[in-house]
Design a protein around this motif. Structure first.
Motif, PDB file in Angstrom:
ATOM      1  N   VAL A 116      31.686  -7.130  -2.616  1.00 47.88           N
ATOM      2  CA  VAL A 116      32.920  -6.929  -1.850  1.00 47.88           C
ATOM      3  C   VAL A 116      34.080  -7.562  -2.612  1.00 47.88           C
ATOM      4  O   VAL A 116      34.278  -8.778  -2.578  1.00 47.88           O
ATOM      5  CB  VAL A 116      32.795  -7.534  -0.436  1.00 47.88           C
ATOM      6  CG1 VAL A 116      34.066  -7.224   0.369  1.00 47.88           C
ATOM      7  CG2 VAL A 116      31.569  -6.991   0.282  1.00 47.88           C
ATOM      8  N   TRP A 117      34.822  -6.722  -3.311  1.00 43.84           N
ATOM      9  CA  TRP A 117      35.976  -7.150  -4.086  1.00 43.84           C
ATOM     10  C   TRP A 117      37.246  -6.666  -3.405  1.00 43.84           C
ATOM     11  O   TRP A 117      37.282  -5.578  -2.824  1.00 43.84           O
ATOM     12  CB  TRP A 117      35.922  -6.565  -5.501  1.00 43.84           C
ATOM     13  CG  TRP A 117      34.787  -7.064  -6.351  1.00 43.84           C
ATOM     14  CD1 TRP A 117      33.580  -6.470  -6.530  1.00 43.84           C
ATOM     15  CD2 TRP A 117      34.779  -8.249  -7.141  1.00 43.84           C
ATOM     16  NE1 TRP A 117      32.798  -7.201  -7.393  1.00 43.84           N
ATOM     17  CE2 TRP A 117      33.515  -8.311  -7.783  1.00 43.84           C
ATOM     18  CE3 TRP A 117      35.701  -9.263  -7.378  1.00 43.84           C
ATOM     19  CZ2 TRP A 117      33.160  -9.339  -8.640  1.00 43.84           C
ATOM     20  CZ3 TRP A 117      35.345 -10.298  -8.244  1.00 43.84           C
ATOM     21  CH2 TRP A 117      34.091 -10.335  -8.860  1.00 43.84           C
ATOM     22  N   ALA A 118      38.299  -7.447  -3.499  1.00 42.92           N
ATOM     23  CA  ALA A 118      39.577  -7.041  -2.901  1.00 42.92           C
ATOM     24  C   ALA A 118      40.730  -7.722  -3.623  1.00 42.92           C
ATOM     25  O   ALA A 118      40.606  -8.846  -4.127  1.00 42.92           O
ATOM     26  CB  ALA A 118      39.611  -7.381  -1.411  1.00 42.92           C
ATOM     27  N   ASP A 119      41.863  -7.036  -3.657  1.00 46.34           N
ATOM     28  CA  ASP A 119      43.064  -7.599  -4.272  1.00 46.34           C
ATOM     29  C   ASP A 119      43.666  -8.667  -3.369  1.00 46.34           C
ATOM     30  O   ASP A 119      43.489  -8.637  -2.142  1.00 46.34           O
ATOM     31  CB  ASP A 119      44.097  -6.498  -4.505  1.00 46.34           C
ATOM     32  CG  ASP A 119      43.670  -5.514  -5.575  1.00 46.34           C
ATOM     33  OD1 ASP A 119      42.968  -5.922  -6.514  1.00 46.34           O
ATOM     34  OD2 ASP A 119      44.032  -4.321  -5.439  1.00 46.34           O
ATOM     35  N   PRO A 147      42.523 -11.826   0.783  1.00 43.89           N
ATOM     36  CA  PRO A 147      42.780 -10.573   1.508  1.00 43.89           C
ATOM     37  C   PRO A 147      42.735 -10.708   3.025  1.00 43.89           C
ATOM     38  O   PRO A 147      43.419  -9.956   3.731  1.00 43.89           O
ATOM     39  CB  PRO A 147      41.659  -9.647   1.018  1.00 43.89           C
ATOM     40  CG  PRO A 147      41.193 -10.254  -0.269  1.00 43.89           C
ATOM     41  CD  PRO A 147      41.392 -11.716  -0.147  1.00 43.89           C
ATOM     42  N   THR A 148      41.898 -11.606   3.534  1.00 47.20           N
ATOM     43  CA  THR A 148      41.793 -11.813   4.985  1.00 47.20           C
ATOM     44  C   THR A 148      41.694 -13.306   5.259  1.00 47.20           C
ATOM     45  O   THR A 148      41.592 -14.130   4.341  1.00 47.20           O
ATOM     46  CB  THR A 148      40.536 -11.132   5.572  1.00 47.20           C
ATOM     47  OG1 THR A 148      39.370 -11.848   5.134  1.00 47.20           O
ATOM     48  CG2 THR A 148      40.427  -9.682   5.137  1.00 47.20           C
ATOM     49  N   ASP A 170      33.881  -5.371   7.815  1.00 46.93           N
ATOM     50  CA  ASP A 170      34.881  -4.399   8.223  1.00 46.93           C
ATOM     51  C   ASP A 170      35.560  -3.819   6.983  1.00 46.93           C
ATOM     52  O   ASP A 170      36.212  -4.549   6.226  1.00 46.93           O
ATOM     53  CB  ASP A 170      35.906  -5.069   9.137  1.00 46.93           C
ATOM     54  CG  ASP A 170      37.056  -4.147   9.487  1.00 46.93           C
ATOM     55  OD1 ASP A 170      36.781  -3.004   9.895  1.00 46.93           O
ATOM     56  OD2 ASP A 170      38.217  -4.574   9.332  1.00 46.93           O
ATOM     57  N   ALA A 171      35.393  -2.527   6.776  1.00 44.98           N
ATOM     58  CA  ALA A 171      35.935  -1.899   5.567  1.00 44.98           C
ATOM     59  C   ALA A 171      37.454  -1.942   5.522  1.00 44.98           C
ATOM     60  O   ALA A 171      38.055  -1.901   4.442  1.00 44.98           O
ATOM     61  CB  ALA A 171      35.450  -0.448   5.479  1.00 44.98           C
ATOM     62  N   ALA A 172      38.099  -2.059   6.674  1.00 46.78           N
ATOM     63  CA  ALA A 172      39.563  -2.118   6.711  1.00 46.78           C
ATOM     64  C   ALA A 172      40.088  -3.531   6.460  1.00 46.78           C
ATOM     65  O   ALA A 172      41.310  -3.728   6.386  1.00 46.78           O
ATOM     66  CB  ALA A 172      40.072  -1.613   8.062  1.00 46.78           C
ATOM     67  N   LYS A 200      31.254  -9.828  10.194  1.00 49.94           N
ATOM     68  CA  LYS A 200      29.815  -9.669  10.376  1.00 49.94           C
ATOM     69  C   LYS A 200      29.568  -8.830  11.625  1.00 49.94           C
ATOM     70  O   LYS A 200      30.501  -8.420  12.322  1.00 49.94           O
ATOM     71  CB  LYS A 200      29.118 -11.025  10.495  1.00 49.94           C
ATOM     72  CG  LYS A 200      29.546 -11.854  11.705  1.00 49.94           C
ATOM     73  CD  LYS A 200      28.802 -13.185  11.745  1.00 49.94           C
ATOM     74  CE  LYS A 200      29.203 -13.998  12.962  1.00 49.94           C
ATOM     75  NZ  LYS A 200      28.487 -15.296  13.017  1.00 49.94           N
ATOM     76  N   SER A 201      28.287  -8.551  11.890  1.00 49.57           N
ATOM     77  CA  SER A 201      27.848  -7.867  13.119  1.00 49.57           C
ATOM     78  C   SER A 201      28.558  -6.532  13.333  1.00 49.57           C
ATOM     79  O   SER A 201      28.961  -6.199  14.444  1.00 49.57           O
ATOM     80  CB  SER A 201      28.068  -8.784  14.330  1.00 49.57           C
ATOM     81  OG  SER A 201      27.407 -10.018  14.149  1.00 49.57           O
ATOM     82  N   GLN A 202      28.687  -5.756  12.268  1.00 49.66           N
ATOM     83  CA  GLN A 202      29.350  -4.461  12.344  1.00 49.66           C
ATOM     84  C   GLN A 202      28.370  -3.361  12.780  1.00 49.66           C
ATOM     85  O   GLN A 202      27.180  -3.412  12.449  1.00 49.66           O
ATOM     86  CB  GLN A 202      29.964  -4.100  10.996  1.00 49.66           C
ATOM     87  CG  GLN A 202      31.000  -5.104  10.509  1.00 49.66           C
ATOM     88  CD  GLN A 202      32.142  -5.278  11.491  1.00 49.66           C
ATOM     89  OE1 GLN A 202      32.919  -4.356  11.726  1.00 49.66           O
ATOM     90  NE2 GLN A 202      32.240  -6.458  12.085  1.00 49.66           N
TER      91      GLN A 202
END
Length: 548
Positions: free
Chosen positions: A125-128, A136-137, A206-208, A241-243
């Protein structure tokens, strides 16, 4: 009936069970040499915590190679010998699989971090960063701090729900899911009987990449998976988690397991675990069993126990799922200390809690040393190994206190943990040698003898292995419930005085006429049998209904 339904699964933490080569760390040959103990105890299966190749930043829960044994534990040939010996003794073998994340030294991650366009670039899981350079979050790691770690090679953050050296796999990637199913298939083909899936509700995010909201109420902050002083408890973990995506993957996983007749138990660490456990174990579709942290907390009150069991049973009734109960494991202080009413281990309470665990509905996970009534060991900071404990010291002393070496022979160096008396990776717990297996073997009234009697009784009593459970109202600290066959007939009725003072009580009106069962079980009959009776401190009353 499937063997796992109502089974007693004995958890082995390999670093601390038995050291065959004298290097101070337990290993697979050590386990093999001590399997007779587990078989005599009466367990149905063993669960072995991770023994795969690993840099051991989290002591095996950071896997670098799913298909190889770490040299400190032995070889694949050693595992095959262990498997053969267990099967010869009638024991099933469950191994621990960590699918939600790997070590940062796993070949997949080594490749993934090299660039943004390599074949495994999207396997984690990579994100800018946000425009201001922050993560990111707002997601947090269970082990403290942000769940995002900056990587200068890709100039991106990667997600880690636990240590920074444990990057989360990207389950939204079909190739990742297929690869992990291949790792499970490998061990099925090798002959294992089942798997314990670590942190199995962390397998999707969560993909978003939405932020978690804050925990605004005391109930929301009561996260059973962490201490209240851990910032992780300050969020509602709605997105990390728990998606719902996980349900389809668990169905694919079950298909692989069913090919080989392998069983499964999932660890579900969530603030709202019962509905997840019910969904994850929906009959015939996903995992076979699941357990949560519900009884691994500091609260050992009758009200808490009843509420947790009833909450889970209510959800399982809806899906036909199956639970697995544990009072201790390798992540929490030992039950003999954690629920000690007066702050110190009490033999009467130890015996009572064994009886309670083994009379609940569901399967049972029994952690090594519980059959001896071992208390939590006090490991000083300078000898601490656990990175979680080091991060939260001194409020939290880590998980090492429940991971100290198993005592086998009271008079031997290091209580017989190894043959040469070499210093073990953690010090022997104070007072543990006096509770060693050989000491208790020689005493027919020991905790070990009691545990064997309870397991023998449970194995022969269908009402305990697979029967229904129903609680009756009783004042604190009394816990009263009955176990009966689903098709009806006489029920076993049990009353536990969880307190350290005698308790005079009357069987609730909801309990029908009773007859004592002193000869049918290891539990003693009260001296003043009747509708009213006095239970001594940590006492137990067992009866049966006469509605034949």
């Amino acid at each position: 009936m499937a063997w796992w339904r109502g089974a007693v699964i004995y958890q082995i933490y390999p670093r601390s069970f038995a050291d065959a080569n004298g290097d101070g760390i337990g290993d697979l040959p050590g386990i093999t040499a001590r399997l007779d103990h587990v078989a005599r105890l009466g367990a149905d299966a063993i669960w072995i915590s991770p023994f795969f190749k690993s840099p051991m930043q989290d002591f095996g829960y950071d896997v670098a190679d799913y298909r190889d044994v770490d040299p400190i534990f032995g070889t694949l040939a050693d595992f095959d010998a262990l498997l053969a010996r267990a099967h010869a003794l009638g024991l099933k073998v469950i191994i621990d699989q960590v699918l939600s994340h790997t070590s940062d030294q796993h070949a997949w991650f080594v490749e993934s971090r090299t660039s943004r366009d390599n074949p495994k670039a999207d396997w984690y899981v990579w994100a800018d960063p946000k425009p201001d350079g922050t993560p990111p979050t707002n997601w947090l790691s269970v082990f403290g701090g942000s769940a995002w770690q900056w990587d200068s090679r890709r100039r991106q953050y990667y997600l880690h729900s636990f240590l920074t050296s444990q990057p989360d796999l990207n389950f939204h990637n079909e190739a990742v899911r297929a690869a992990l199913l291949g790792e499970v298939r490998y061990w099925c083909e090798r002959g294992v009987d089942g798997f314990r899936f670590d942190a199995c509700n962390h397998q999707f995010h969560d993909a978003a990449l939405r932020d978690n909201p804050p925990a605004q109420t005391e109930e929301q902050r009561s996260v059973s998976t962490v201490r209240p002083d851990n910032p992780y408890a300050m969020q509602r973990h709605l997105y990390d988690k728990s998606q719902p995506d996980n349900l389809a993957f668990l169905e694919d996983l079950r298909a692989v397991l069913d090919e080989f007749g392998a069983a499964s138990v999932g660890e579900v660490g969530d603030e709202n675990a019962p509905p997840l456990m019910a969904a994850y174990t929906e009959e015939g579709r996903r995992l076979h069993m699941a357990y949560s942290f519900a009884l691994l907390t500091r609260d050992g009150s009758a009200a808490h126990l009843r509420a947790q069991v009833e909450a889970l049973e209510g959800e399982l009734d809806r899906t036909g799922g199956w639970g697995c109960w544990a009072l201790s494991n390798h992540d929490v202080p030992r039950i003999a200390s954690r629920w000690a009413v007066n702050g110190e281990r009490d033999e009467r309470q130890v015996r009572q809690l064994l009886a309670l665990l083994l009379t609940l509905r569901g399967s049972v996970s029994l952690y090594q040393g519980e059959e001896l009534g071992l208390p939590e060991a006090d490991v000083p900071f300078e000898l601490l190994q656990d990175p979680y404990g080091k991060a939260f010291w001194p409020e939290f002393k880590g998980r090492d206190g429940c991971r100290t070496p198993m005592p086998w022979h009271a008079q031997a160096p290091q209580a017989g943990f190894n043959a040469n008396g070499a210093a073990p990776w953690l010090p022997l717990g104070e007072g543990h040698a006096a509770l060693a297996v050989d000491v208790q073997e020689a005493n027919p009234f020991s905790t070990l003898a009691w545990a064997r009697q309870l397991l023998t009784w449970r194995r022969a009593e269908p009402r305990l292995r697979v029967g229904e459970i129903c609680f009756h109202d009783a004042p604190e600290p009394l816990l009263v419930f009955e176990r009966r066959r689903s098709e009806g007939g006489p029920a076993l009725v049990l009353a536990f005085n969880l307190g350290a003072e005698p308790m005079r009580f009357t069987w609730p009106d909801t309990v029908p006429d009773l007859v004592p069962l002193s000869s049918a079980a290891p539990l003693p009959a009260p001296a003043d049998w009747g509708r009213e009776l006095t239970l001594p401190p940590f006492g137990i009353a067992l009866a049966a209904t006469d509605d034949v």
